[in-house]
Enzyme design. Sequence first.
Site, PDB file in Angstrom:
ATOM      1  CG  HIS A 150      -2.118  -0.911   1.042  1.00 27.11           C
ATOM      2  ND1 HIS A 150      -2.768  -1.518   2.083  1.00 27.11           N
ATOM      3  CD2 HIS A 150      -2.761  -1.322  -0.095  1.00 27.11           C
ATOM      4  CE1 HIS A 150      -3.764  -2.267   1.607  1.00 27.11           C
ATOM      5  NE2 HIS A 150      -3.775  -2.167   0.292  1.00 27.11           N
ATOM      6  CG  ASP A 209      -0.395   4.004   3.632  1.00 27.27           C
ATOM      7  OD1 ASP A 209      -0.468   3.036   2.853  1.00 27.27           O
ATOM      8  OD2 ASP A 209      -0.893   3.979   4.779  1.00 27.27           O
ATOM      9  CG  HIS A 210       2.790   1.138   4.797  1.00 24.14           C
ATOM     10  ND1 HIS A 210       3.127   0.915   6.104  1.00 24.14           N
ATOM     11  CD2 HIS A 210       1.476   1.469   4.803  1.00 24.14           C
ATOM     12  CE1 HIS A 210       2.056   1.081   6.876  1.00 24.14           C
ATOM     13  NE2 HIS A 210       1.036   1.413   6.099  1.00 24.14           N
ATOM     14  CG  HIS A 266      -1.217   3.287   9.915  1.00 24.03           C
ATOM     15  ND1 HIS A 266      -2.501   2.969   9.573  1.00 24.03           N
ATOM     16  CD2 HIS A 266      -0.504   3.240   8.769  1.00 24.03           C
ATOM     17  CE1 HIS A 266      -2.556   2.700   8.272  1.00 24.03           C
ATOM     18  NE2 HIS A 266      -1.365   2.871   7.757  1.00 24.03           N
ATOM     19  CG  HIS A 306      -3.421  -4.711   5.657  1.00 24.19           C
ATOM     20  ND1 HIS A 306      -4.438  -4.043   6.290  1.00 24.19           N
ATOM     21  CD2 HIS A 306      -2.871  -3.799   4.799  1.00 24.19           C
ATOM     22  CE1 HIS A 306      -4.498  -2.798   5.839  1.00 24.19           C
ATOM     23  NE2 HIS A 306      -3.573  -2.634   4.922  1.00 24.19           N
TER      24      HIS A 306
END
Lengths: 303, 303
Positions: free
Chosen positions: A64, A66-67, A270, A142
Amino acid sequence: MKFELTILGSSSATPVFNRNPSAQLLNCNEKFYLIDCGEGTQQQLIKFGLKASKIDTIFISHLHGDHYFGLIGLISTMHLNGRIKPLYVYGPAALKDILDIQFKYSDTVLRFQLLFNPVVADEPRVIFQNQDVVVETIIMNHRIPCTGFKFSEKKRLRKVIADKLEEAGIAPEYYPLLKKGLDLTLPGGRFIKNSDYTVDSDAPKSYCYCSDTLADGSYLESLTNCTVLYHEATFLHELIERANTTHHSTALQAAEIAQEVGAGKLIIGHFSSRYKVLLPLLEEAKGKFHSTELALEGHTYSI
Amino acid sequence: MKFELTILGSSSATPVFNRNPSAQLLNCNEKFYLIDCGEGTQQQLIKFGLKASKIDTIFISHLHGDHYFGLIGLISTMHLNGRIKPLYVYGPAALKDILDIQFKYSDTVLRFQLLFNPVVADEPRVIFQNQDVVVETIIMNHRIPCTGFKFSEKKRLRKVIADKLEEAGIAPEYYPLLKKGLDLTLPGGRFIKNSDYTVDSDAPKSYCYCSDTLADGSYLESLTNCTVLYHEATFLHELIERANTTHHSTALQAAEIAQEVGAGKLIIGHFSSRYKVLLPLLEEAKGKFHSTELALEGHTYSI
């Protein structure tokens, strides 16, 4: 050894004013490990006066954006700044394809070796070790394959009781063997029982990074003896249904997990962009597990 | 119409403290066009209080990372923030592959249409137009295929001389036709000569964005009648050899080009990270072309 964590990004999904997507810098004995690399990580390093050139190993939890959206930029900057020493990257196999296509079209041939190590999110594995630390994956639950990472100090040497050894006339040349825990028989036959002259060192510390996950407890075993636990806490518990749908955790759940595994300390991060003020998340977690702190960008936490 | 430019990033190659890689936001009649999108562009938009949701069209000059690494993050954020209206992206064909592989592995299906239009850097072409502006490519001479972009206001309507028309008893229903420049014969046979009752509108303005290029003059023709010229000025002229090797320009060369095409104003940017202070670059350019300004992040320039 020095073992400390600096938060570079604490936001989930999208950046918001004053919060950037996930990234953390771990200093183990003055070796620097980057954990996740959201967009703007290199700018955060500059902002906090940290040198990208010191990072030799990068761990990416999942794909993802944002990582990991900041990874290609960080690597490009290392290249443009003349890096020659190798860079080790651990992450999902497809990350290599994502990097390669961008190197290809920008006609970039890195001046240093990028040693890519695919990480499979099927079961906990040791993926890295050196003389300071061992890194094992933690299998997160996840929406896409995702791992956390457990950094454990190597077992330390025993401490010699120098006064007692001196008094007994045992030469310093034997200390290294005693530190390793050996009983010795000296030339001439004198027997030295290790436990008479040494004590156990402090227990090895560990740092567990639980990136993005449903707090279903499936990974609790990986968190055994955790000194400091970072656990995502995207939502307040009033949004538990949203957390379940998106496979994320609430602050309360992060605290429950910290309590269950007996962590020394919990850091939550987060945070959803909906939270302008983070105090309610902290209070919710502290209500269950007192030793909780917020992941604040630029702050350094001792492990 | 409103026609103004906000600088979001002014750094070349790598971000440095307080300077981000290339990105600009152009407001033409309250429609917003993003030109290039270096890493951290979405954070810059937040910082300057600009709404990503207002951007409907994005132009990417080339596939060096300092011009596009922020695009995937910006698009992801638009998606996560619930965008439904289409987004138009113009850039090198391979950019679509780079975006697609990242959507694939993050399991992202955009909720809005991403309408991708490949741009070929072979000769100047009109690639976009609406009722406000026409956008043409400018063919840059860089290490990889690269275009600049010329944004030209559409030819404006003529201005009617209202007093004179009223005095002559000509009804307002005819004004729109007069604005379009038509001579009229009214019912009854009265002839209205357009030039007696209207005057020319202001000349259409244009903004030229010359991203990364050797200042070899090969693209001068594209800059004709340029109101405001942005030209990269990576180096001071003392580093002309470095500029030639890397296919970049010096501040002096940017000024020479502005002078040669008779631009109304020059904005220089894309500064090398070696320059902590930008004043020498400005002074060098102003020595040749007085009406020069520095591209300063967060500043808005009227076209």
